[in-house]
Motif scaffolding. Structure first.
Motif, PDB file in Angstrom:
ATOM      1  N   ILE A   1      10.337   0.719   1.723  1.00  0.00           N
ATOM      2  CA  ILE A   1       9.339  -0.332   1.915  1.00  0.00           C
ATOM      3  C   ILE A   1       9.462  -0.895   3.326  1.00  0.00           C
ATOM      4  O   ILE A   1      10.540  -0.899   3.925  1.00  0.00           O
ATOM      5  CB  ILE A   1       9.476  -1.481   0.896  1.00  0.00           C
ATOM      6  N   GLU A   2       8.349  -1.316   3.878  1.00  0.00           N
ATOM      7  CA  GLU A   2       8.307  -2.026   5.163  1.00  0.00           C
ATOM      8  C   GLU A   2       7.267  -3.128   5.027  1.00  0.00           C
ATOM      9  O   GLU A   2       6.237  -2.948   4.362  1.00  0.00           O
ATOM     10  CB  GLU A   2       7.921  -1.090   6.310  1.00  0.00           C
ATOM     11  N   HIS A   3       7.537  -4.265   5.667  1.00  0.00           N
ATOM     12  CA  HIS A   3       6.558  -5.351   5.595  1.00  0.00           C
ATOM     13  C   HIS A   3       6.697  -6.257   6.814  1.00  0.00           C
ATOM     14  O   HIS A   3       7.740  -6.295   7.481  1.00  0.00           O
ATOM     15  CB  HIS A   3       6.738  -6.175   4.316  1.00  0.00           C
ATOM     16  N   VAL A   4       5.637  -6.962   7.116  1.00  0.00           N
ATOM     17  CA  VAL A   4       5.677  -7.992   8.151  1.00  0.00           C
ATOM     18  C   VAL A   4       6.360  -9.206   7.528  1.00  0.00           C
ATOM     19  O   VAL A   4       5.815  -9.839   6.609  1.00  0.00           O
ATOM     20  CB  VAL A   4       4.264  -8.339   8.644  1.00  0.00           C
TER      21      VAL A   4
ATOM     22  N   MET B   1       5.327   1.343  11.740  1.00  0.00           N
ATOM     23  CA  MET B   1       4.153   1.050  12.555  1.00  0.00           C
ATOM     24  C   MET B   1       2.916   0.770  11.706  1.00  0.00           C
ATOM     25  O   MET B   1       2.011   0.056  12.136  1.00  0.00           O
ATOM     26  CB  MET B   1       3.909   2.187  13.536  1.00  0.00           C
ATOM     27  N   LEU B   2       2.892   1.305  10.489  1.00  0.00           N
ATOM     28  CA  LEU B   2       1.754   1.068   9.627  1.00  0.00           C
ATOM     29  C   LEU B   2       1.687  -0.383   9.161  1.00  0.00           C
ATOM     30  O   LEU B   2       0.615  -0.881   8.816  1.00  0.00           O
ATOM     31  CB  LEU B   2       1.801   2.012   8.425  1.00  0.00           C
ATOM     32  N   THR B   3       2.833  -1.067   9.149  1.00  0.00           N
ATOM     33  CA  THR B   3       2.800  -2.480   8.772  1.00  0.00           C
ATOM     34  C   THR B   3       1.982  -3.296   9.761  1.00  0.00           C
ATOM     35  O   THR B   3       1.456  -4.354   9.423  1.00  0.00           O
ATOM     36  CB  THR B   3       4.219  -3.083   8.708  1.00  0.00           C
ATOM     37  N   GLN B   4       1.874  -2.801  10.989  1.00  0.00           N
ATOM     38  CA  GLN B   4       1.152  -3.538  12.022  1.00  0.00           C
ATOM     39  C   GLN B   4      -0.353  -3.299  11.943  1.00  0.00           C
ATOM     40  O   GLN B   4      -1.135  -4.024  12.567  1.00  0.00           O
ATOM     41  CB  GLN B   4       1.655  -3.124  13.409  1.00  0.00           C
ATOM     42  N   ALA B   5      -0.766  -2.302  11.178  1.00  0.00           N
ATOM     43  CA  ALA B   5      -2.177  -1.921  11.155  1.00  0.00           C
ATOM     44  C   ALA B   5      -2.846  -2.151   9.807  1.00  0.00           C
ATOM     45  O   ALA B   5      -4.043  -2.454   9.743  1.00  0.00           O
ATOM     46  CB  ALA B   5      -2.326  -0.451  11.554  1.00  0.00           C
TER      47      ALA B   5
ATOM     48  N   VAL C   1       3.521  -6.135  18.588  1.00  0.00           N
ATOM     49  CA  VAL C   1       4.213  -5.848  17.337  1.00  0.00           C
ATOM     50  C   VAL C   1       4.844  -7.125  16.792  1.00  0.00           C
ATOM     51  O   VAL C   1       5.548  -7.842  17.500  1.00  0.00           O
ATOM     52  CB  VAL C   1       5.285  -4.763  17.547  1.00  0.00           C
ATOM     53  N   LYS C   2       4.595  -7.400  15.526  1.00  0.00           N
ATOM     54  CA  LYS C   2       5.109  -8.600  14.867  1.00  0.00           C
ATOM     55  C   LYS C   2       6.459  -8.306  14.216  1.00  0.00           C
ATOM     56  O   LYS C   2       6.811  -7.154  13.945  1.00  0.00           O
ATOM     57  CB  LYS C   2       4.119  -9.084  13.804  1.00  0.00           C
ATOM     58  N   LEU C   3       7.200  -9.380  13.963  1.00  0.00           N
ATOM     59  CA  LEU C   3       8.471  -9.251  13.261  1.00  0.00           C
ATOM     60  C   LEU C   3       8.250  -8.550  11.924  1.00  0.00           C
ATOM     61  O   LEU C   3       7.405  -8.956  11.127  1.00  0.00           O
ATOM     62  CB  LEU C   3       9.087 -10.630  13.014  1.00  0.00           C
ATOM     63  N   HIS C   4       9.009  -7.493  11.691  1.00  0.00           N
ATOM     64  CA  HIS C   4       8.885  -6.759  10.439  1.00  0.00           C
ATOM     65  C   HIS C   4      10.270  -6.299   9.997  1.00  0.00           C
ATOM     66  O   HIS C   4      11.224  -6.285  10.777  1.00  0.00           O
ATOM     67  CB  HIS C   4       7.932  -5.563  10.584  1.00  0.00           C
ATOM     68  N   SER C   5      10.352  -5.947   8.743  1.00  0.00           N
ATOM     69  CA  SER C   5      11.633  -5.522   8.183  1.00  0.00           C
ATOM     70  C   SER C   5      11.384  -4.524   7.069  1.00  0.00           C
ATOM     71  O   SER C   5      10.273  -4.424   6.539  1.00  0.00           O
ATOM     72  CB  SER C   5      12.421  -6.726   7.658  1.00  0.00           C
ATOM     73  N   GLY C   6      12.419  -3.785   6.728  1.00  0.00           N
ATOM     74  CA  GLY C   6      12.226  -2.753   5.718  1.00  0.00           C
ATOM     75  C   GLY C   6      13.534  -2.279   5.119  1.00  0.00           C
ATOM     76  O   GLY C   6      14.621  -2.687   5.549  1.00  0.00           O
TER      77      GLY C   6
ATOM     78  N   ILE D   1       0.850  -1.190   0.000  1.00  0.00           N
ATOM     79  CA  ILE D   1       0.000   0.000   0.000  1.00  0.00           C
ATOM     80  C   ILE D   1       0.890   1.247   0.000  1.00  0.00           C
ATOM     81  O   ILE D   1       1.773   1.381   0.855  1.00  0.00           O
ATOM     82  CB  ILE D   1      -0.923   0.030   1.235  1.00  0.00           C
ATOM     83  N   GLY D   2       0.655   2.151  -0.932  1.00  0.00           N
ATOM     84  CA  GLY D   2       1.434   3.380  -0.979  1.00  0.00           C
ATOM     85  C   GLY D   2       1.010   4.356   0.102  1.00  0.00           C
ATOM     86  O   GLY D   2      -0.176   4.619   0.282  1.00  0.00           O
ATOM     87  N   ILE D   3       1.999   4.881   0.836  1.00  0.00           N
ATOM     88  CA  ILE D   3       1.742   5.878   1.878  1.00  0.00           C
ATOM     89  C   ILE D   3       2.179   7.236   1.337  1.00  0.00           C
ATOM     90  O   ILE D   3       3.348   7.434   0.997  1.00  0.00           O
ATOM     91  CB  ILE D   3       2.515   5.564   3.176  1.00  0.00           C
ATOM     92  N   HIS D   4       1.237   8.165   1.254  1.00  0.00           N
ATOM     93  CA  HIS D   4       1.501   9.449   0.618  1.00  0.00           C
ATOM     94  C   HIS D   4       1.444  10.589   1.634  1.00  0.00           C
ATOM     95  O   HIS D   4       0.976  10.425   2.754  1.00  0.00           O
ATOM     96  CB  HIS D   4       0.491   9.686  -0.502  1.00  0.00           C
ATOM     97  N   ASN D   5       1.957  11.740   1.215  1.00  0.00           N
ATOM     98  CA  ASN D   5       1.976  12.932   2.064  1.00  0.00           C
ATOM     99  C   ASN D   5       2.702  12.673   3.381  1.00  0.00           C
ATOM    100  O   ASN D   5       2.293  13.141   4.446  1.00  0.00           O
ATOM    101  CB  ASN D   5       0.538  13.434   2.337  1.00  0.00           C
TER     102      ASN D   5
END
Length: 344
Positions: A134-137, A98-102, A307-312, A54-58
């Motif tokens: 990029i960030e992802h779970v 943090m958005l990867t968690q939501a 919070v789950k394991l995530h990387s970016g 998902i693109g995060i803008h602004n």
């Protein structure tokens, strides 16, 4: 100026002579660079969108100190309301983490301008450049798969859409159509470099441009993985088998060198706080008048949520362009050159 004067000529005439450079002209190479960048971004976006990112803008371009990367000494300071110190961002990593968690699917990406107060204006450094983040779970291995496809997709789109533009820079589109990326651990890279002209290199040393260049001469596009924790950003997750290193990687590209930094993020709240409290980065921030509490919102999020394991990762698109164009000087590879010696 008369009515026959072109807009481009008016732009050049309006800029002081000391600031003029090829980036203000309409020469064929500059037009080629613009087209290459357009294709490069379309290729990168095509991949992440196909994979459900998902693109995060602004996203913010005025930030607190949490918009920094490893080197806080290169932050641009700006005056904020009531004399408060704020900064131009180096990265929006902590915000999109943090958005990867939501967000459903746990995959996000964003494009920002990254600002670095580089004191040198040379073939490697810019004061402003585009960062594709990029960030992802998920873990480091999955992340490197995404990174490979982003850069390969960007290069493939350029090869498809801009063969004539590539010819202006002496590049064959066929060489960019099917990129592959080797992987080498930091420890093995150090041992290899010792036999390749760097006998005094020690485990724990950071890799500079000369070392990165030699590795890519030997191996082509590659990932160097599992760097020592002491030379990386505080929130990178330590390796379970060898806590001295973090689950991280730098993407090295021929001619361009380090073009993307990536890592798993520490998600345990207590470990994360301890890593920040003992980091060299915090020492530097305190010297600049900042404090640990500036990170409270980030630390509190990990304390209050599962919070789950995530990387970016953050991809420096100017260096990707430098690799795609096959140039030794990054200043020839950007639509607009912004560095210590040049601003328009």
């Amino acid at each position: 100026m008369n009515d026959n004067t072109t807009l481009a000529q008016q732009m050049v005439a309006a800029v002081p002579a000391a600031s003029r450079n090829v980036n203000l002209s309409t020469d064929p190479k500059r037009m080629a660079v613009i087209k290459v960048w357009d294709a490069m971004f379309r290729g990168a976006r095509k991949y992440v969108e196909s994979e459900g990112f998902i693109g995060i803008h602004n996203m913010p371009h005025i930030v607190g100190v949490t918009g920094a990367c490893e080197n806080t000494d290169t932050l641009f300071t700006i005056d904020w309301y009531d004399g408060k110190k704020m900064f131009l961002p180096q990265s929006n990593q902590l915000y999109i983490e943090m958005l990867t968690q939501a967000i459903g699917g746990g995959r996000v990406y964003g494009e920002i301008q990254s600002f670095r107060k580089e004191t040198k204006a040379d073939n490697r450094r810019l004061a402003q450049f585009s960062l594709f983040e990029i960030e992802h779970v998920g873990d480091l291995d999955e992340l490197l798969g995404h990174l490979s496809c982003i850069v390969a997709g960007a290069a493939r789109q350029v090869a498809q859409d801009c063969p004539k533009e590539l010819e202006l820079f002496g590049r064959d589109a066929a060489d960019l159509s099917n990129l592959t990326f080797k992987r080498l651990s930091y420890a093995h890279a150090i041992e290899l470099l010792k036999t390749e002209g760097f006998p005094d290199l020690l485990w724990g040393d950071d890799l500079g441009a000369a070392e990165e260049n030699r590795l890519t001469e030997l191996m082509g596009p590659m990932f160097v993985t599992h760097y020592p924790a002491d030379i990386k950003f505080f929130n990178m997750r330590n390796n379970a088998d060898d806590p001295r290193v973090v689950n991280s990687s730098d993407l090295l590209l021929p001619l361009a060198g380090e073009s993307a930094g990536s890592a798993e993020r520490e998600f345990d709240a207590d470990k994360l706080r301890h890593k920040l409290e003992t980091s060299s980065m915090l020492e530097g921030l305190i010297r600049q008048g900042m404090k640990l509490s500036d990170f409270d919102w980030y630390l509190d999020f990990h304390k209050e949520n599962d919070v789950k394991l995530h990387s970016g990762a953050g991809v420096g698109m100017a260096r990707v362009a430098q690799f795609i164009l096959g140039q030794t000087d990054i200043r020839d590879c950007v639509p607009f050159l912004i560095n210590h010696e040049n601003v328009i």
